[in-house]
Design an enzyme around this catalytic site. Structure first.
Site, PDB file in Angstrom:
ATOM      1  N   GLU A  79       1.053  -1.041  -0.083  1.00  0.00           N
ATOM      2  CA  GLU A  79      -0.236   0.013   0.115  1.00  0.00           C
ATOM      3  C   GLU A  79       0.808   1.378   0.175  1.00  0.00           C
ATOM      4  O   GLU A  79       0.433   2.271   0.246  1.00  0.00           O
ATOM      5  CB  GLU A  79      -0.873   0.004   1.250  1.00  0.00           C
ATOM      6  N   CYS A 111      -3.162  -3.879   4.625  1.00  0.00           N
ATOM      7  CA  CYS A 111      -2.088  -5.028   5.382  1.00  0.00           C
ATOM      8  C   CYS A 111      -2.584  -6.439   4.752  1.00  0.00           C
ATOM      9  O   CYS A 111      -1.643  -7.324   5.070  1.00  0.00           O
ATOM     10  CB  CYS A 111      -2.000  -5.188   6.743  1.00  0.00           C
ATOM     11  N   THR A 152       3.025   3.721  15.752  1.00  0.00           N
ATOM     12  CA  THR A 152       2.765   2.516  15.342  1.00  0.00           C
ATOM     13  C   THR A 152       2.978   2.458  13.856  1.00  0.00           C
ATOM     14  O   THR A 152       2.744   1.722  13.053  1.00  0.00           O
ATOM     15  CB  THR A 152       1.310   2.173  15.393  1.00  0.00           C
ATOM     16  N   HIS A 233      -1.424 -10.579  12.424  1.00  0.00           N
ATOM     17  CA  HIS A 233      -1.204  -9.212  12.011  1.00  0.00           C
ATOM     18  C   HIS A 233      -0.771  -8.485  13.011  1.00  0.00           C
ATOM     19  O   HIS A 233      -1.360  -8.205  13.958  1.00  0.00           O
ATOM     20  CB  HIS A 233      -2.262  -8.581  10.884  1.00  0.00           C
ATOM     21  N   LYS A 242      -4.129  -8.631  22.433  1.00  0.00           N
ATOM     22  CA  LYS A 242      -5.472  -8.353  22.656  1.00  0.00           C
ATOM     23  C   LYS A 242      -6.348  -9.462  21.788  1.00  0.00           C
ATOM     24  O   LYS A 242      -7.181  -9.987  22.486  1.00  0.00           O
ATOM     25  CB  LYS A 242      -5.969  -7.045  22.337  1.00  0.00           C
ATOM     26  N   ASN A 275       5.190  -1.426  12.707  1.00  0.00           N
ATOM     27  CA  ASN A 275       4.261  -1.879  11.636  1.00  0.00           C
ATOM     28  C   ASN A 275       4.974  -2.008  10.261  1.00  0.00           C
ATOM     29  O   ASN A 275       5.782  -1.285   9.967  1.00  0.00           O
ATOM     30  CB  ASN A 275       2.890  -1.086  11.599  1.00  0.00           C
TER      31      ASN A 275
HETATM   32  P1  HMG Z   1      -3.705   6.281  21.777  1.00  0.00           P
HETATM   33  O1  HMG Z   1      -5.020   6.859  21.834  1.00  0.00           O
HETATM   34  O2  HMG Z   1      -2.372   7.169  21.822  1.00  0.00           O
HETATM   35  O3  HMG Z   1      -3.329   5.364  22.916  1.00  0.00           O
HETATM   36  O4  HMG Z   1      -3.660   5.443  20.305  1.00  0.00           O
HETATM   37  P2  HMG Z   1      -4.235   4.988  24.265  1.00  0.00           P
HETATM   38  O5  HMG Z   1      -4.566   5.946  25.208  1.00  0.00           O
HETATM   39  O6  HMG Z   1      -5.352   4.186  23.670  1.00  0.00           O
HETATM   40  O7  HMG Z   1      -3.023   3.786  24.895  1.00  0.00           O
HETATM   41  C1  HMG Z   1      -2.659   2.701  24.362  1.00  0.00           C
HETATM   42  C2  HMG Z   1      -2.576   1.840  25.462  1.00  0.00           C
HETATM   43  O8  HMG Z   1      -1.381   2.071  26.146  1.00  0.00           O
HETATM   44  C3  HMG Z   1      -3.818   1.524  26.367  1.00  0.00           C
HETATM   45  O9  HMG Z   1      -3.805   0.118  26.558  1.00  0.00           O
HETATM   46  C4  HMG Z   1      -3.462   2.414  27.443  1.00  0.00           C
HETATM   47  O10 HMG Z   1      -4.072   1.878  28.599  1.00  0.00           O
HETATM   48  C5  HMG Z   1      -1.828   2.042  27.543  1.00  0.00           C
HETATM   49  P3  HMG Z   1      -5.192  -0.535  25.894  1.00  0.00           P
HETATM   50  O11 HMG Z   1      -6.065  -0.292  26.705  1.00  0.00           O
HETATM   51  O12 HMG Z   1      -5.223  -0.392  24.430  1.00  0.00           O
HETATM   52  O13 HMG Z   1      -4.837  -2.341  26.401  1.00  0.00           O
HETATM   53  N1  HMG Z   1      -1.213   2.869  28.413  1.00  0.00           N
HETATM   54  C6  HMG Z   1      -0.266   2.614  29.191  1.00  0.00           C
HETATM   55  N2  HMG Z   1       0.378   1.450  29.567  1.00  0.00           N
HETATM   56  C7  HMG Z   1       1.251   1.267  30.531  1.00  0.00           C
HETATM   57  N3  HMG Z   1       1.724   2.430  30.937  1.00  0.00           N
HETATM   58  C8  HMG Z   1       1.301   3.649  30.633  1.00  0.00           C
HETATM   59  C9  HMG Z   1       0.311   3.865  29.650  1.00  0.00           C
HETATM   60  N4  HMG Z   1      -0.331   4.707  29.289  1.00  0.00           N
HETATM   61  C10 HMG Z   1      -1.386   4.334  28.437  1.00  0.00           C
HETATM   62  N5  HMG Z   1       1.979   4.693  31.403  1.00  0.00           N
HETATM   63  C11 HMG Z   1      -3.791   3.512  18.749  1.00  0.00           C
HETATM   64  C12 HMG Z   1      -3.292   4.041  20.269  1.00  0.00           C
HETATM   65  C13 HMG Z   1      -3.295   1.920  18.591  1.00  0.00           C
HETATM   66  C14 HMG Z   1      -5.241   3.785  18.613  1.00  0.00           C
HETATM   67  C15 HMG Z   1      -2.905   4.783  17.971  1.00  0.00           C
HETATM   68  O14 HMG Z   1      -1.620   4.321  17.893  1.00  0.00           O
HETATM   69  C16 HMG Z   1      -3.294   4.295  16.460  1.00  0.00           C
HETATM   70  O15 HMG Z   1      -4.315   5.075  16.044  1.00  0.00           O
HETATM   71  N6  HMG Z   1      -2.503   3.322  15.649  1.00  0.00           N
HETATM   72  C17 HMG Z   1      -2.857   3.198  14.238  1.00  0.00           C
HETATM   73  C18 HMG Z   1      -4.005   2.302  14.129  1.00  0.00           C
HETATM   74  C19 HMG Z   1      -3.896   0.703  14.234  1.00  0.00           C
HETATM   75  O16 HMG Z   1      -2.711   0.559  14.466  1.00  0.00           O
HETATM   76  N7  HMG Z   1      -4.813   0.125  14.565  1.00  0.00           N
HETATM   77  C20 HMG Z   1      -4.693  -1.211  14.529  1.00  0.00           C
HETATM   78  C21 HMG Z   1      -5.804  -2.055  14.022  1.00  0.00           C
HETATM   79  S1  HMG Z   1      -5.915  -1.807  12.401  1.00  0.00           S
HETATM   80  C22 HMG Z   1      -4.813  -2.697  11.524  1.00  0.00           C
HETATM   81  O17 HMG Z   1      -4.417  -3.475  12.151  1.00  0.00           O
HETATM   82  C23 HMG Z   1      -4.674  -2.446  10.128  1.00  0.00           C
HETATM   83  C24 HMG Z   1      -3.251  -1.391   9.915  1.00  0.00           C
HETATM   84  O18 HMG Z   1      -2.013  -1.963  10.310  1.00  0.00           O
HETATM   85  C25 HMG Z   1      -3.463  -0.869   8.586  1.00  0.00           C
HETATM   86  C26 HMG Z   1      -3.789  -1.713   6.943  1.00  0.00           C
HETATM   87  O19 HMG Z   1      -4.513  -2.456   7.256  1.00  0.00           O
HETATM   88  O20 HMG Z   1      -3.009  -1.154   6.237  1.00  0.00           O
HETATM   89  C27 HMG Z   1      -3.231  -0.396  10.802  1.00  0.00           C
END
Ligand code: HMG
Length: 389
Positions: A79, A111, A152, A233, A242, A275
């Site tokens: 992509e 992906c 990520t 993935h 998770k 990633n």
């Molecule tokens: P965010 O809002 O910055 O993070 O975005 P958060 O507030 O949700 O925190 C992340 C985790 O860290 C949470 O854990 C917190 O509790 C924890 P969870 O509740 O998820 O288990 N946390 C801590 N842990 C330990 N010590 C601390 C602490 N503080 C917080 N001090 C998000 C996170 C992944 C949403 C963001 O990075 C994002 O948007 N990433 C991109 C999207 C993505 O990767 N999606 C995955 C599914 S889609 C997919 O896999 C396809 C993809 O690869 C693309 C494709 O297909 O081409 C993305």
């Protein structure tokens, strides 16, 4: 007849940013990235590498003259394409010196596309067992500086040789698929970074896994205990954890402990790279096979592929007796030798990609040690260099 993955190799960058450094620069607690996201390091892809050079760097070291002679299908899944018309696979075929009578195509579905490539290659080789197919997932994951998706990011390519005498993994014909229109992550043609609804995308990922995995168990009359390990993935490694946790209640406590231990091996190298989009699942498979000493021939390995947009597939393979022979065994050492860059150097490299303009451009190669590099653009044509020629 067995058909499956005969060889499995990886290429990325010689540069990385430490996730604790990035967290501090973004006023986040390091443990959010290290534990909450589950990443230790993130590959920083310099402007001298793109989807084409990463793909060629991944495949070249594993191909023998006999492989090149037998390959009549090259699928490059990405992509991060470099042209809206011409397939990245054509450039890759030239860099690799493939023969002219080869079908070369580029495939896209976020992906997921490398998995579509593996499955098409499996069908192709099943019908033509004297031939081999090369499937490469290659991407640079870019969300943008100072965005929630920033920790990520990452990048790299995984190359897989599919043959009728697979050294690594014999693939079953047991896929369960799910494909529906979902706006969780996309990249309009005018954007160089992805648009994403992060939390929504993570929820859809889990929903898809639950759907295809539980359908698979019902259709194949299997239980979680039949699997030695599940691979995922891994857009960030906590995501796979998770998903695994969401089905652990199906297993006994001892089985749960074993599956979690195998998962740690399967995310070990992904933690170091970030990633890879299309290649991510297959780096995780490579990580499991290289770092888990408890695997044995005939173990059943599950693979969950997910691509936003969205498409998911669960399928399986059986480990082969001499699987280590088909693997990129020097990979952990290569990753350990990478150079750590500061957050400001990472930001400068992020902004130094080939400009999307018609002008002639020259890219400084810096300390990029890779065989295939992008040197710039002349007369609106990308310039690739094979430093061994
Ligand atoms: P965010 O809002 O910055 O993070 O975005 P958060 O507030 O949700 O925190 C992340 C985790 O860290 C949470 O854990 C917190 O509790 C924890 P969870 O509740 O998820 O288990 N946390 C801590 N842990 C330990 N010590 C601390 C602490 N503080 C917080 N001090 C998000 C996170 C992944 C949403 C963001 O990075 C994002 O948007 N990433 C991109 C999207 C993505 O990767 N999606 C995955 C599914 S889609 C997919 O896999 C396809 C993809 O690869 C693309 C494709 O297909 O081409 C993305």
């Amino acid at each position: 007849m067995k058909v499956g993955i005969d060889k499995l190799h990886f290429a990325s960058s010689h540069l990385y940013v430490d996730m604790a450094d990035l967290a501090l620069a973004r006023n986040e607690a390091p443990d959010k990235y290290l534990i909450g996201i589950g990443q230790s390091k993130m590959a920083v892809i310099p402007p001298s590498q793109d989807a084409v050079t990463l793909a060629a760097n991944a495949a070249a070291p594993m191909l023998t003259a006999a492989d090149i002679e037998a390959i009549d299908l090259l699928i490059v899944a990405t992509e991060s394409g470099v042209d809206n018309s011409k397939a990245a696979a054509i450039y890759v075929a030239k860099l690799l010196g493939l023969q002219r009578r080869v079908r070369t195509i580029e495939m896209k579905e976020a992906c997921y596309a490398a998995t579509a490539g593996v499955k098409l290659a499996q069908d192709h080789v099943s019908g033509h067992p004297d031939k081999k197919a090369l499937v490469i997932g290659t991407d640079i994951a870019r969300y943008g500086l100072h965005t929630p998706g920033e920790p990520t990011q990452g990048g790299g390519a995984v190359a897989m040789l599919i043959s009728a005498a697979p050294q690594v993994l014999a693939l079953a014909d047991d896929s369960v698929l799910l494909s529906q229109d979902v706006m969780d992550f996309w990249r309009p043609l005018y954007h160089t970074t992805a648009l994403v609804d992060g939390k929504y995308s993570s929820n859809i990922y889990i929903d898809y896994f639950q759907d295809v995995f539980k359908t698979y168990l019902a259709e194949q009359q299997k239980t979680l205990a039949d699997f030695k390990a599940l691979t995922f993935h891994l857009p960030y490694t906590k995501m796979g954890l998770k998903a695994l946790r969401s089905v652990l209640p199906l297993a006994t406590e001892a089985q749960q402990r074993a599956l979690l231990a195998h998962f740690e091996a399967a995310r070990h190298l992904n933690r170091e790279v970030g990633n890879l989009y299309t290649g991510s699942l297959y780096l995780s498979l490579l990580s499991l096979l290289l770092t888990d000493p408890t695997l044995a021939a005939d173990d059943l390995i599950g693979l969950f592929s997910y691509g936003s947009g969205a498409e998911g597939e669960f399928y399986t393979g059986r480990l082969q007796e001499n699987y280590q022979r088909g693997l990129d065994s020097a990979l952990p050492q290569r990753l350990a030798r990478r150079r750590r860059v500061s957050v400001s150097e990472y930001e400068a490299l992020f902004n130094a990609q080939l400009a999307l303009t018609a002008s002639d451009q020259t890219i400084a190669l810096g300390d990029d040690p890779h065989r295939f590099v992008l040197t710039g653009q002349q007369q609106e044509q990308r310039q690739y260099l094979d430093r061994q020629h």
